[in-house]
Design a protein around this motif. Structure first.
Motif, short mmCIF file in Angstrom:
data_model
loop_
_atom_site.label_atom_id
_atom_site.label_comp_id
_atom_site.label_asym_id
_atom_site.label_seq_id
_atom_site.Cartn_x
_atom_site.Cartn_y
_atom_site.Cartn_z
N LEU A 22 24.92 -9.63 90.43
CA LEU A 22 24.89 -9.74 91.88
C LEU A 22 26.02 -8.92 92.51
CD1 LEU A 22 23.93 -10.97 94.57
CD2 LEU A 22 25.44 -12.92 94.10
N GLY A 23 27.23 -9.07 91.99
CA GLY A 23 28.37 -8.37 92.57
C GLY A 23 28.24 -6.87 92.49
N ARG A 24 27.78 -6.37 91.35
CA ARG A 24 27.64 -4.92 91.17
C ARG A 24 26.53 -4.37 92.08
NH1 ARG A 24 28.97 -1.57 86.80
NH2 ARG A 24 28.73 0.61 87.48
N GLU A 25 25.44 -5.11 92.20
CA GLU A 25 24.33 -4.63 93.01
C GLU A 25 24.65 -4.75 94.51
OE1 GLU A 25 21.92 -2.93 91.80
OE2 GLU A 25 22.81 -3.27 89.82
N TYR A 26 25.42 -5.75 94.88
CA TYR A 26 25.86 -5.86 96.28
C TYR A 26 26.76 -4.68 96.64
CZ TYR A 26 28.48 -7.60 100.32
OH TYR A 26 29.10 -7.72 101.55
N LEU A 27 27.68 -4.34 95.74
CA LEU A 27 28.56 -3.20 95.97
C LEU A 27 27.74 -1.91 96.02
CD1 LEU A 27 31.55 -2.44 96.29
CD2 LEU A 27 31.65 -2.09 93.82
N ARG A 28 26.74 -1.80 95.17
CA ARG A 28 25.87 -0.63 95.19
C ARG A 28 25.14 -0.52 96.54
NH1 ARG A 28 23.30 1.69 90.72
NH2 ARG A 28 23.52 -0.27 89.55
N PHE A 29 24.66 -1.68 97.03
CA PHE A 29 23.97 -1.70 98.32
C PHE A 29 24.89 -1.17 99.43
CE2 PHE A 29 23.46 -3.84 102.39
CZ PHE A 29 22.15 -3.52 102.71
N GLU A 88 30.28 -15.84 96.41
CA GLU A 88 31.53 -15.37 95.84
C GLU A 88 31.79 -15.93 94.44
OE1 GLU A 88 32.10 -15.77 100.35
OE2 GLU A 88 31.00 -16.74 98.73
N ARG A 89 31.12 -17.03 94.08
CA ARG A 89 31.25 -17.60 92.75
C ARG A 89 30.06 -17.26 91.85
NH1 ARG A 89 33.97 -23.55 94.02
NH2 ARG A 89 35.82 -22.70 95.10
N ARG A 90 29.21 -16.37 92.35
CA ARG A 90 28.03 -15.98 91.58
C ARG A 90 27.99 -14.47 91.32
NH1 ARG A 90 23.16 -19.24 91.92
NH2 ARG A 90 23.55 -21.33 92.74
N TRP A 91 29.11 -13.80 91.54
CA TRP A 91 29.11 -12.34 91.39
C TRP A 91 28.62 -11.90 90.01
CZ3 TRP A 91 28.86 -10.65 95.86
CH2 TRP A 91 29.80 -10.86 96.88
N GLU A 92 28.96 -12.67 88.97
CA GLU A 92 28.60 -12.26 87.61
C GLU A 92 27.17 -12.62 87.23
OE1 GLU A 92 31.47 -13.79 84.90
OE2 GLU A 92 33.17 -12.84 85.90
N LEU A 99 19.10 -14.68 89.64
CA LEU A 99 19.27 -15.36 90.93
C LEU A 99 17.97 -15.33 91.72
CD1 LEU A 99 21.02 -16.80 92.96
CD2 LEU A 99 21.89 -14.57 93.74
N ARG A 100 17.29 -14.21 91.68
CA ARG A 100 16.00 -14.14 92.38
C ARG A 100 15.02 -15.15 91.79
NH1 ARG A 100 15.83 -7.57 92.32
NH2 ARG A 100 16.84 -7.20 94.34
N GLU A 101 15.01 -15.27 90.49
CA GLU A 101 14.11 -16.24 89.85
C GLU A 101 14.49 -17.67 90.23
OE1 GLU A 101 14.29 -15.39 85.71
OE2 GLU A 101 13.11 -13.53 85.85
N GLU A 102 15.81 -17.93 90.29
CA GLU A 102 16.28 -19.26 90.71
C GLU A 102 15.80 -19.62 92.11
OE1 GLU A 102 20.55 -21.27 91.97
OE2 GLU A 102 20.55 -19.75 90.38
N LEU A 103 15.79 -18.62 92.99
CA LEU A 103 15.41 -18.85 94.38
C LEU A 103 13.91 -18.71 94.62
CD1 LEU A 103 18.28 -16.86 96.13
CD2 LEU A 103 18.16 -19.32 95.70
N GLY A 104 13.19 -18.21 93.63
CA GLY A 104 11.76 -18.01 93.81
C GLY A 104 11.43 -16.77 94.60
N ILE A 105 12.33 -15.78 94.62
CA ILE A 105 12.10 -14.54 95.35
C ILE A 105 11.44 -13.52 94.43
CG2 ILE A 105 13.25 -12.58 96.48
CD1 ILE A 105 15.35 -14.53 97.50
N THR A 106 10.28 -13.05 94.85
CA THR A 106 9.52 -12.08 94.05
C THR A 106 9.79 -10.66 94.54
OG1 THR A 106 7.62 -12.30 95.53
CG2 THR A 106 7.72 -13.77 93.60
N ASP A 107 9.39 -9.68 93.75
CA ASP A 107 9.55 -8.28 94.15
C ASP A 107 8.67 -7.97 95.35
OD1 ASP A 107 11.36 -7.78 92.12
OD2 ASP A 107 9.81 -7.12 90.71
N PRO A 108 9.15 -7.11 96.26
CA PRO A 108 8.31 -6.72 97.39
C PRO A 108 7.06 -6.00 96.91
CG PRO A 108 10.36 -5.46 97.35
CD PRO A 108 10.48 -6.51 96.29
#
Length: 267
Positions: free
Chosen positions: A123-130, A238-242, A248-257
């Motif tokens: 999550l942290g690396r992809e957020y920084l990439r975004f 902030e506690r889920r960066w790693e 995380l998407r699977e945990e939340l039930g978020i699928t690919d667009p």
């Protein structure tokens, strides 16, 4: 409409201001001056709030990239929705901890070196990439000013500061189509009037081809994911960066667009 907004804002200091240390101070009940509930608070009467809401709505519809006007609209129309969100956070262990500790997301609170060192796909690396690919900064989020409750003021500030996190979770770029998709997700998740307004009127500026894709595929996807996912304000990012973004998407039930071309790299 612009004249109406200027009249409503005349007694107040300018909305725009350079980010500084004060923006990173957790919003807490304290004595910051007569009638002030937090450092940036500007007390307003119901009439002033109505004028601010009308003026900011007109300006935001005319120019969706006027984030300062979108912020004013959210603060002057969202009290009921903010109470619902606050109550959801209070009932959730992770959300209640966020309310208690009041974390902030800004360049001064982010450890960019640590985020850069995280594994690909986290999550942290992809957020920084975004942030890098889209050339955006968390410091562009306006401070809360017109919410007359310090806890609700923090809730809407938190919502603003995790907005880019939602782009990361949903895989949406920052172009107008991506912003509209995120607004539909946020409208379902938060019930904030400004999100509903942006979701309904944002598509006006789209081309016929983009509008067809939005209506037939992306809006149904955003609504479905918004309903299925738990309240995204209850995530202590902030506690889920790693944590792997995919997990995380699977945990939340978020699928690919379903059809959005990948405008920035994804894991």
């Amino acid at each position: 409409m612009a004249t109406l907004l200027r009249r409503a804002l005349r007694p107040f200091p300018p909305l725009q201001g350079p980010p500084g240390p004060a923006a990173d101070v957790p919003l807490r009940a304290a004595s910051h001056g007569a009638g002030l509930l937090y450092p940036e608070h500007i007390p307003t009467s119901p009439l002033q709030k109505a004028l601010l809401a009308a003026g900011s709505a007109g300006m935001a519809l005319y120019n969706p990239y006027r984030h300062d006007m979108v912020a004013v609209l959210g603060e002057t129309t969202g009290r009921r929705a903010l109470k619902v969100l606050r109550d959801q956070m209070r009932r959730d262990p992770e959300g209640s901890q966020i309310l208690q500790e009041r974390p902030r997301i800004s360049l001064s609170t982010l450890d960019l070196g640590k985020l850069q060192s995280l594994p690909e796909g986290s999550l942290g690396r992809e957020y920084l990439r975004f942030l890098d690919v889209n050339r955006v900064s968390p410091d562009t989020r306006a401070p809360t000013r017109f919410v007359d409750d310090e806890e609700l003021a923090y809730v809407i500030q938190r919502y603003r500061e995790v907005h880019d996190m939602l782009h990361t979770l949903l895989g949406m770029p920052t172009n107008i189509l991506g912003e509209i998709v995120v607004k539909w997700f946020e409208a379902v998740q938060t019930g904030l009037p400004m999100c509903i307004l942006g979701a309904l009127f944002g598509p006006i500026r789209l081309s016929a081809k983009s509008l067809q894709v939005l209506v037939s595929e992306l809006i149904p996807w955003a609504v479905q994911n918004g309903r299925r996912a738990p309240c995204v304000l209850n995530l202590y990012y902030e506690r889920r960066w790693e944590q792997p973004l995919r997990a995380l998407r699977e945990e939340l039930g978020i699928t690919d667009p379903p059809c959005m071309s990948r405008a920035w790299p994804r894991p």
